[in-house]
Scaffold this motif. Sequence first.
Motif, PDB file in Angstrom:
ATOM      1  N   SER A   1      -8.364 -48.967 -25.559  1.00 59.26           N
ATOM      2  CA  SER A   1      -9.443 -49.742 -24.952  1.00 59.26           C
ATOM      3  C   SER A   1      -9.123 -49.837 -23.515  1.00 59.26           C
ATOM      4  CB  SER A   1      -9.176 -51.233 -25.641  1.00 59.26           C
ATOM      5  OG  SER A   1      -8.103 -51.794 -24.983  1.00 59.26           O
ATOM      6  N   LEU A   2      -7.945 -49.402 -23.126  1.00 61.07           N
ATOM      7  CA  LEU A   2      -7.849 -49.279 -21.487  1.00 61.07           C
ATOM      8  C   LEU A   2      -8.956 -48.040 -20.899  1.00 61.07           C
ATOM      9  CD1 LEU A   2      -6.448 -50.079 -18.856  1.00 61.07           C
ATOM     10  CD2 LEU A   2      -4.631 -48.414 -19.438  1.00 61.07           C
ATOM     11  N   TYR A   3      -9.033 -47.069 -21.727  1.00 61.53           N
ATOM     12  CA  TYR A   3     -10.081 -46.156 -21.262  1.00 61.53           C
ATOM     13  C   TYR A   3     -11.427 -46.033 -21.805  1.00 61.53           C
ATOM     14  CZ  TYR A   3      -5.656 -44.135 -19.570  1.00 61.53           C
ATOM     15  OH  TYR A   3      -4.427 -43.994 -18.688  1.00 61.53           O
ATOM     16  N   LEU A   4     -11.687 -46.856 -22.609  1.00 58.60           N
ATOM     17  CA  LEU A   4     -13.027 -46.807 -23.293  1.00 58.60           C
ATOM     18  C   LEU A   4     -14.046 -47.128 -22.338  1.00 58.60           C
ATOM     19  CD1 LEU A   4     -14.784 -47.084 -25.722  1.00 58.60           C
ATOM     20  CD2 LEU A   4     -14.393 -49.375 -26.382  1.00 58.60           C
ATOM     21  N   PRO A   5     -14.031 -47.965 -21.451  1.00 58.53           N
ATOM     22  CA  PRO A   5     -15.293 -48.308 -20.488  1.00 58.53           C
ATOM     23  C   PRO A   5     -15.312 -47.233 -19.706  1.00 58.53           C
ATOM     24  CG  PRO A   5     -13.700 -50.289 -20.575  1.00 58.53           C
ATOM     25  CD  PRO A   5     -13.320 -49.219 -21.383  1.00 58.53           C
TER      26      PRO A   5
ATOM     27  N   TYR B   1     -15.672 -40.876 -28.143  1.00 61.67           N
ATOM     28  CA  TYR B   1     -14.577 -41.269 -27.861  1.00 61.67           C
ATOM     29  C   TYR B   1     -13.700 -41.594 -29.154  1.00 61.67           C
ATOM     30  CZ  TYR B   1     -10.846 -44.065 -25.431  1.00 61.67           C
ATOM     31  OH  TYR B   1      -9.716 -44.430 -24.895  1.00 61.67           O
TER      32      TYR B   1
ATOM     33  N   ILE C   1     -11.750 -48.302 -15.076  1.00 66.32           N
ATOM     34  CA  ILE C   1     -10.399 -48.324 -15.667  1.00 66.32           C
ATOM     35  C   ILE C   1     -10.213 -49.931 -15.665  1.00 66.32           C
ATOM     36  CG2 ILE C   1      -7.914 -48.061 -15.679  1.00 66.32           C
ATOM     37  CD1 ILE C   1      -8.396 -45.072 -15.118  1.00 66.32           C
TER      38      ILE C   1
ATOM     39  N   SER D   1     -12.053 -52.412 -15.875  1.00 71.86           N
ATOM     40  CA  SER D   1     -12.841 -53.077 -16.942  1.00 71.86           C
ATOM     41  C   SER D   1     -11.949 -52.784 -18.381  1.00 71.86           C
ATOM     42  CB  SER D   1     -14.115 -52.205 -17.398  1.00 71.86           C
ATOM     43  OG  SER D   1     -15.228 -52.549 -16.523  1.00 71.86           O
ATOM     44  N   GLY D   2     -11.484 -51.743 -18.341  1.00 74.30           N
ATOM     45  CA  GLY D   2     -10.564 -51.622 -19.437  1.00 74.30           C
ATOM     46  C   GLY D   2      -9.413 -52.635 -19.720  1.00 74.30           C
ATOM     47  N   TYR D   3      -8.731 -52.658 -18.228  1.00 75.34           N
ATOM     48  CA  TYR D   3      -7.692 -53.467 -18.227  1.00 75.34           C
ATOM     49  C   TYR D   3      -8.117 -54.911 -18.522  1.00 75.34           C
ATOM     50  CZ  TYR D   3      -3.874 -55.878 -15.968  1.00 75.34           C
ATOM     51  OH  TYR D   3      -2.593 -56.560 -15.589  1.00 75.34           O
TER      52      TYR D   3
END
Lengths: 450, 450
Positions: A306-310, A440, B286, B288-290
Amino acid sequence: LEAEDQSAILSIAGAMHYADLSQVYQELESERHEVFLKSIGPEIAADMIVQLPDSMIEEALDHFGPGQLKILFRELSDDDRVDILQAVGDEPRLRFLGLLGPEDEELTRSLLRYEHDTAGGRMTTRFGRIFASMTVKQAIDHLRRDQENTETLARLFVVDARGHLIGRVRLRDLAFNTWDTPIRDIMAEVGPEQRVLATADQEEAANLLLRYDLIVLPVVDEFDHLLGMITHDDAMEILQEESTEDIEKQAGIVGEQAEESYLQSTVLTHFKRRFVWLFGLALLAIASGYVMMRFEDTLMQVFLLSLYLPMVVASGGNTGGQASTMVIRAMSLGELGPGSASRVLWKELRLGAMLGLLLGLTIATITVLILPAFRPQLPEGVSYLLFGATVAAALSAQVVTSTCIGALLPIGARAIRLDPAAVAAPAITTLVDVSGMVIYFTVAQALLGL
Amino acid sequence: LEAEDQSAILSIAGAMHYADLSQVYQELESERHEVFLKSIGPEIAADMIVQLPDSMIEEALDHFGPGQLKILFRELSDDDRVDILQAVGDEPRLRFLGLLGPEDEELTRSLLRYEHDTAGGRMTTRFGRIFASMTVKQAIDHLRRDQENTETLARLFVVDARGHLIGRVRLRDLAFNTWDTPIRDIMAEVGPEQRVLATADQEEAANLLLRYDLIVLPVVDEFDHLLGMITHDDAMEILQEESTEDIEKQAGIVGEQAEESYLQSTVLTHFKRRFVWLFGLALLAIASGYVMMRFEDTLMQVFLLSLYLPMVVASGGNTGGQASTMVIRAMSLGELGPGSASRVLWKELRLGAMLGLLLGLTIATITVLILPAFRPQLPEGVSYLLFGATVAAALSAQVVTSTCIGALLPIGARAIRLDPAAVAAPAITTLVDVSGMVIYFTVAQALLGL
């Protein structure tokens, strides 16, 4: 604005340019419009009213009585008169037409047949027209008689006895030649591409003026009869309008560009132009959410994804938006012919690959170097290197597909006769959000063995 | 293109407009450029080369020897000559300057002092200038002598003995008045706002021409000496360039608009203009992912939240993009003064509230009606109604904040003297992605009691 100030208003207004005058008028409170208009009188008001936003024109005209309106309409050039009549309702249009002299009325009715956004709807018929059979002296006498009815004498068009466009002369050619020179001898040819059909789109006319550096462009019917001309200032206005329209469409704003300025349009007007896309895109975005739900298991196993999803998803939207913007602009500047789809695709494919690879490598490197410091949880058998490679692969794939989608959608839209600019950048962003989710999670499943 | 075809090329080229000729040249393979240029000769080549993209100019000139270059440069108007010299390297520029006659060289050097994108850099000095003390006959004789050096005689400027701009006449005023009429009697005033300083931005000059429907705009120095003029065709080009620049900037494409057409620019050129934003935005995304990682627990408890996550986040991006587009366009059309920030904010606040509420209500209604059919898992005590209300509340909050952010960022950029258009829509999208994540999960935690 006291009543006693009327003469002061008149003397100031008389010295002002109508463009400035119209701005002053628009900034007045509406109760003061009547006093203002009555102070300046119908002669000065005529040119000012032409510059007003369409929605304010009818109200302004209603402040004048029939006698004053007659004067006002007589002051206007024919194309301005038509513009004004197109801006008012059906009932006042008929009433105003009745106020014109018989000649003006016939001319105005014939111009009203052309759509507002065609060359015919924009042209003026007040132009210098001379016959090939005249001499310089006859031409000058002819123009002098007519000069008050002529918008510009910078370029004069030459017609034959049956009204066909056969050439052009400059006023200087008349001024600097002897009086018995036949016009036929000094006229220059008008190339077949330097004229426009009355039914052609106004943007086509403006682009011709721009391309050939013309002051005026002759407007003809299908038999090459000279009907009127489009002047350089019309062309500039058209180009500005079209640019604004393109810009707005690409941001997902629908409908005609407001004639009012941004601050003068009501909130409701803005609302109507923005809500449609916003709502449609919100529905489309639920598809992204649906994809995310379907991959619940994958996300649960490696929540670090999820950290890299957006980032992966948004990069697709950004590059797709860039690609579509460049392609749409190239189209509206006439740079892309109908057969250029494959050349565009080939260019964007290489470009997407370069952007995707460099972006993927950089992000992967940063991940591998920095991530270990935060000690995130990774499943058995998944190294930081493998995780970084997964992100990079998904990012590259997403950037390549999105770049191509962004470039091809406007071309596809034109192929099915839609306006390319109507493929708004937000639509592309939302669309490639969906594909990005799929890419993804699929790549993650495959490479991380989930 | 066989060598024997040279005369055929020449006769075809002679009949073509230089704008079309330049397009033919650009579509030729580069090995054929030399034959083509030698066939048409320096006179015809001159006007064509002006129309080429900057990057192709130096190569084209290199195909001519010094003698031919002399002819070529003599053919050019002074502003075109300056444009060409600005497009080539320092070494060839000096070499080419040496080929000009002493008068042309001095004039060209003085014009080269102005930046390319100022009024001075765009103006021509080949214009009709007459003295107030002349009579109509003297003026006509004066203009006739000079006519080959004059770009347009449509508008003539009147100066006093010391070269100050004091009025204008139209060529028709000369043609239709008696020969002994003093110019002073027939000249019209030039308003202080209908002239532009040589050091002013080219966009300012173009906007003046557009606003006042001018064919030519006089360019003056700070003492009101008449230096030159900007013509309507320059203004149209400037407006097109600036619109393209605005459109590209708003899509996150950096750097000068390529003079080459879309297809002719190399992949590397496109790459350089697109990568910067793409990379910067990827880093920002990133964040956002955070945020998403931080709310892992919330998402785990009600995974159904993920169905609406992309929608809430993306709606913010879309409405923010719409707001910024409208504000930026209004600014570049000069509609928003520096003090209008609060009026813009008030308008967008109401607009955002309307958009957010209607969008939230609609989505909530759809949710409550349709979702039960899919029997998704909801935690104890959370009804479909409550869940729908949560989504609606988050969506409304996100739309209101994003609309305001989108409208205020360009205004803020201008306040700190950045170009408002540089606040690219994708930047706003990515930024409100972050705020959207925070808003969505915080509202969910609060309303669902997680």
